[in-house]
Design a protein around this motif. Structure first.
Motif, mmCIF file in Angstrom:
data_model
loop_
_atom_site.group_PDB
_atom_site.id
_atom_site.type_symbol
_atom_site.label_atom_id
_atom_site.label_comp_id
_atom_site.label_asym_id
_atom_site.label_seq_id
_atom_site.Cartn_x
_atom_site.Cartn_y
_atom_site.Cartn_z
ATOM 1 N N GLU A 245 -94.668 -21.283 38.115
ATOM 2 C CA GLU A 245 -95.099 -20.861 36.679
ATOM 3 C C GLU A 245 -94.067 -20.914 35.665
ATOM 4 O OE1 GLU A 245 -97.114 -17.334 36.237
ATOM 5 O OE2 GLU A 245 -98.471 -17.752 37.818
ATOM 6 N N ILE A 246 -92.652 -20.658 36.043
ATOM 7 C CA ILE A 246 -91.565 -20.843 35.065
ATOM 8 C C ILE A 246 -91.357 -22.360 34.720
ATOM 9 C CG2 ILE A 246 -88.975 -20.539 34.798
ATOM 10 C CD1 ILE A 246 -89.136 -18.175 36.627
ATOM 11 N N THR A 247 -91.681 -23.161 35.716
ATOM 12 C CA THR A 247 -91.498 -24.720 35.559
ATOM 13 C C THR A 247 -92.577 -25.130 34.705
ATOM 14 O OG1 THR A 247 -90.318 -25.108 38.071
ATOM 15 C CG2 THR A 247 -91.559 -26.732 36.753
ATOM 16 N N THR A 248 -93.755 -24.641 34.602
ATOM 17 C CA THR A 248 -94.851 -24.957 33.779
ATOM 18 C C THR A 248 -94.516 -24.682 32.389
ATOM 19 O OG1 THR A 248 -95.733 -22.718 34.016
ATOM 20 C CG2 THR A 248 -96.633 -24.996 35.494
ATOM 21 N N THR A 265 -84.510 -12.874 41.054
ATOM 22 C CA THR A 265 -83.278 -13.497 40.210
ATOM 23 C C THR A 265 -83.444 -14.698 40.133
ATOM 24 O OG1 THR A 265 -81.820 -11.930 40.917
ATOM 25 C CG2 THR A 265 -81.015 -14.020 40.135
ATOM 26 N N VAL A 266 -83.288 -15.765 39.016
ATOM 27 C CA VAL A 266 -83.712 -17.161 38.854
ATOM 28 C C VAL A 266 -82.303 -17.576 38.306
ATOM 29 C CG1 VAL A 266 -86.135 -17.019 38.750
ATOM 30 C CG2 VAL A 266 -84.885 -16.852 36.645
ATOM 31 N N LYS A 267 -82.167 -18.879 38.575
ATOM 32 C CA LYS A 267 -81.000 -19.783 38.167
ATOM 33 C C LYS A 267 -81.914 -20.872 37.643
ATOM 34 C CE LYS A 267 -76.544 -22.147 39.061
ATOM 35 N NZ LYS A 267 -75.904 -21.609 38.013
ATOM 36 N N LEU A 268 -81.598 -21.143 36.249
ATOM 37 C CA LEU A 268 -82.222 -22.358 35.728
ATOM 38 C C LEU A 268 -81.012 -23.407 35.363
ATOM 39 C CD1 LEU A 268 -84.508 -20.308 33.111
ATOM 40 C CD2 LEU A 268 -85.127 -21.176 35.370
ATOM 41 N N SER A 269 -81.672 -24.641 35.048
ATOM 42 C CA SER A 269 -80.908 -25.732 34.656
ATOM 43 C C SER A 269 -80.142 -25.594 33.347
ATOM 44 C CB SER A 269 -81.553 -27.066 34.936
ATOM 45 O OG SER A 269 -82.403 -27.121 33.878
ATOM 46 N N GLN A 270 -80.594 -24.907 32.549
ATOM 47 C CA GLN A 270 -79.830 -24.567 31.493
ATOM 48 C C GLN A 270 -79.790 -23.192 30.975
ATOM 49 O OE1 GLN A 270 -82.310 -27.135 28.524
ATOM 50 N NE2 GLN A 270 -81.100 -28.985 29.005
ATOM 51 N N GLU A 279 -89.524 -14.950 26.407
ATOM 52 C CA GLU A 279 -90.802 -15.703 26.519
ATOM 53 C C GLU A 279 -91.047 -15.868 28.089
ATOM 54 O OE1 GLU A 279 -90.749 -19.753 25.081
ATOM 55 O OE2 GLU A 279 -92.661 -19.876 24.595
ATOM 56 N N VAL A 280 -90.295 -16.134 28.794
ATOM 57 C CA VAL A 280 -90.546 -16.522 30.206
ATOM 58 C C VAL A 280 -90.956 -15.045 30.793
ATOM 59 C CG1 VAL A 280 -89.579 -16.759 32.510
ATOM 60 C CG2 VAL A 280 -88.794 -18.159 30.758
ATOM 61 N N VAL A 281 -90.088 -13.928 30.369
ATOM 62 C CA VAL A 281 -90.447 -12.554 31.015
ATOM 63 C C VAL A 281 -92.165 -12.285 30.558
ATOM 64 C CG1 VAL A 281 -90.162 -10.100 30.853
ATOM 65 C CG2 VAL A 281 -88.196 -11.795 30.993
ATOM 66 N N ASP A 282 -92.468 -12.608 29.397
ATOM 67 C CA ASP A 282 -93.959 -12.153 28.833
ATOM 68 C C ASP A 282 -94.680 -13.152 29.380
ATOM 69 O OD1 ASP A 282 -92.799 -9.946 27.543
ATOM 70 O OD2 ASP A 282 -92.537 -11.155 25.497
ATOM 71 N N GLY A 283 -94.412 -14.262 29.691
ATOM 72 C CA GLY A 283 -95.309 -15.329 30.249
ATOM 73 C C GLY A 283 -95.801 -15.170 31.887
ATOM 74 N N LEU A 284 -95.082 -14.411 32.437
ATOM 75 C CA LEU A 284 -95.235 -14.073 34.034
ATOM 76 C C LEU A 284 -96.022 -12.976 34.093
ATOM 77 C CD1 LEU A 284 -91.605 -14.788 35.516
ATOM 78 C CD2 LEU A 284 -93.545 -16.203 35.605
ATOM 79 N N ASP A 285 -97.167 -13.092 35.068
ATOM 80 C CA ASP A 285 -98.154 -12.155 35.402
ATOM 81 C C ASP A 285 -97.272 -11.262 36.429
ATOM 82 O OD1 ASP A 285 -100.078 -10.237 36.184
ATOM 83 O OD2 ASP A 285 -101.511 -11.630 36.004
ATOM 84 N N TRP A 286 -96.672 -10.079 35.886
ATOM 85 C CA TRP A 286 -95.869 -9.104 36.889
ATOM 86 C C TRP A 286 -96.546 -8.432 38.071
ATOM 87 C CZ3 TRP A 286 -90.750 -6.758 35.207
ATOM 88 C CH2 TRP A 286 -89.934 -7.542 34.590
ATOM 89 N N GLY A 302 -74.432 -18.409 44.941
ATOM 90 C CA GLY A 302 -73.633 -18.445 46.123
ATOM 91 C C GLY A 302 -74.781 -18.810 47.174
ATOM 92 N N ASP A 303 -75.024 -18.076 48.126
ATOM 93 C CA ASP A 303 -75.977 -18.448 49.286
ATOM 94 C C ASP A 303 -77.514 -18.232 48.868
ATOM 95 O OD1 ASP A 303 -77.001 -18.885 51.647
ATOM 96 O OD2 ASP A 303 -76.798 -17.091 52.347
ATOM 97 N N GLU A 304 -77.921 -19.453 48.364
ATOM 98 C CA GLU A 304 -79.061 -19.197 47.355
ATOM 99 C C GLU A 304 -80.098 -20.132 48.137
ATOM 100 O OE1 GLU A 304 -77.672 -20.960 43.973
ATOM 101 O OE2 GLU A 304 -78.115 -23.162 44.618
ATOM 102 N N SER A 305 -81.480 -19.574 47.614
ATOM 103 C CA SER A 305 -82.562 -20.314 48.207
ATOM 104 C C SER A 305 -83.253 -21.259 46.857
ATOM 105 C CB SER A 305 -83.901 -19.294 47.957
ATOM 106 O OG SER A 305 -83.384 -18.508 49.124
ATOM 107 N N SER A 306 -83.335 -22.567 47.202
ATOM 108 C CA SER A 306 -83.395 -23.607 46.321
ATOM 109 C C SER A 306 -84.970 -23.550 46.064
ATOM 110 C CB SER A 306 -83.155 -24.764 46.767
ATOM 111 O OG SER A 306 -81.806 -24.966 46.863
ATOM 112 N N ALA A 307 -85.410 -23.885 44.881
ATOM 113 C CA ALA A 307 -86.691 -23.649 44.274
ATOM 114 C C ALA A 307 -87.384 -25.177 44.604
ATOM 115 C CB ALA A 307 -86.850 -23.422 42.870
#
Length: 307
Positions: A245-248, A265-270, A279-286, A302-307
């Motif tokens: 959903e964040i990608t869309t 926790t998310v790590k974005l490319s930018q 906008e991202v926070v409000d756009g997600l259905d929590w 660090g020891d991360e999970s890739s999306a």
């Protein structure tokens, strides 16, 4: 298995054929559950939320196209949404061409799909495709053939009656031409998409405010500072959906973590501005995604999970 029936125009042949398929398909394939909005939408609930939920559960889509609605922006929008929800598999999105002398008469985006005609052979091929999508619940070939031979005459009769009931659509040559593009370059599809996203974000924002008040959270922006959470490995279904959903929204997710209490926790490319983060926070259905807190990590996870 959910089969989504797409149509355009309330009192049209497209709608009538969709309703006929809604009644008929389960008689041939008992494991199929058709969904058509004129029957499935619940009064009092927002239509965009219900439509989104039904698309999430859909495995196969049938788009009822006539010369009168083939240029409908909404029909093409639903076709694109269907294709994305079923993994982009064109074999599972089938335009059903009503009143087309041949498939070559279909123009526009819908012509890129594998289309069928409402003939015995065309409906048979459609039923076979749906049966293949059923997987373990699929009928054996011989049983499917017998069921189709028994049930086809009833659908054929319904289609003939629909032809009689809609004399205004008897001549495809009088169907409207596609609408011209808007002067500013934006088409109706873009307007619909913008409106739907706006409704979804407004609804998500309202639910977020209700949750905040109930939990007495002090931060009105709900964009807390970054701190570490437990790594969820491998990515679960909810984690994947959050990343999707964040990608869309137009942001590339490089990594994502989900904690045991709905901490994400998310790590974005930018790097995002405060406005973009909000906008991202409000756009997600929590509530649907079971998120209790959302953090934007601008450093190495660090020891991360890739999306």
């Amino acid at each position: 298995m959910k089969v989504f029936l797409s149509w355009s125009g309330e009192k049209t042949k497209s709608h009538a054929v969709a309703k006929a398929l809604d009644d008929w398909l389960p008689t041939v394939l008992n494991a199929v559950e058709p969904w058509v909005s004129s029957r499935g939408l619940v009064a009092g609930l927002q239509w965009n939320q219900q439509l989104d939920k039904e698309l999430d559960d859909t495995t196969f889509g049938i788009i009822v196209v006539t010369p009168w609605n083939q240029h409908s922006q909404w029909l093409n929008f639903e076709a694109g949404a269907l294709s994305k929800r079923v993994g982009g598999a064109e074999a599972r999105v089938a335009p059903l061409l009503v009143d087309f002398p041949n498939v070559a008469k279909l123009t526009g985006p819908l012509s890129s799909y594998q289309v069928v005609l409402p003939t015995n052979a065309g409906i048979h091929s459609l039923v076979v495709s749906i049966n293949e999508a059923l997987g373990d619940a699929a009928r054996k070939f011989d049983a499917l053939e017998r069921a189709f031979d028994v049930c086809w005459p009833s659908l054929e009769a319904k289609l003939k009656k629909i032809d009689v009931d809609f004399p205004s659509e008897a001549d495809p040559a009088t169907a409207p031409s596609p609408l011209p593009a808007a002067a500013d370059g934006d088409d109706m599809l873009s307007e619909i998409l913008t409106a739907v996203r706006g409704l979804a974000r407004s609804d998500a924002r309202l639910r977020s405010e209700i949750r905040q008040n109930a939990a007495n959270r002090p931060d009105p922006d709900r964009v807390p500072r970054t701190h570490g959470v437990v790594v969820d490995r491998p990515l679960g279904a909810l984690t994947k959906r959050i990343a999707h959903e964040i990608t869309t929204m137009g942001h590339r997710v490089e990594a994502i973590r989900r904690g045991p209490n709905g901490q994400v926790t998310v790590k974005l490319s930018q790097r995002l501005s405060d406005e973009q983060q909000k906008e991202v926070v409000d756009g997600l259905d929590w509530e649907r995604l079971h998120i209790n807190s959302l953090y934007f990590d601008e450093d190495d996870l660090g020891d991360e999970s890739s999306a």
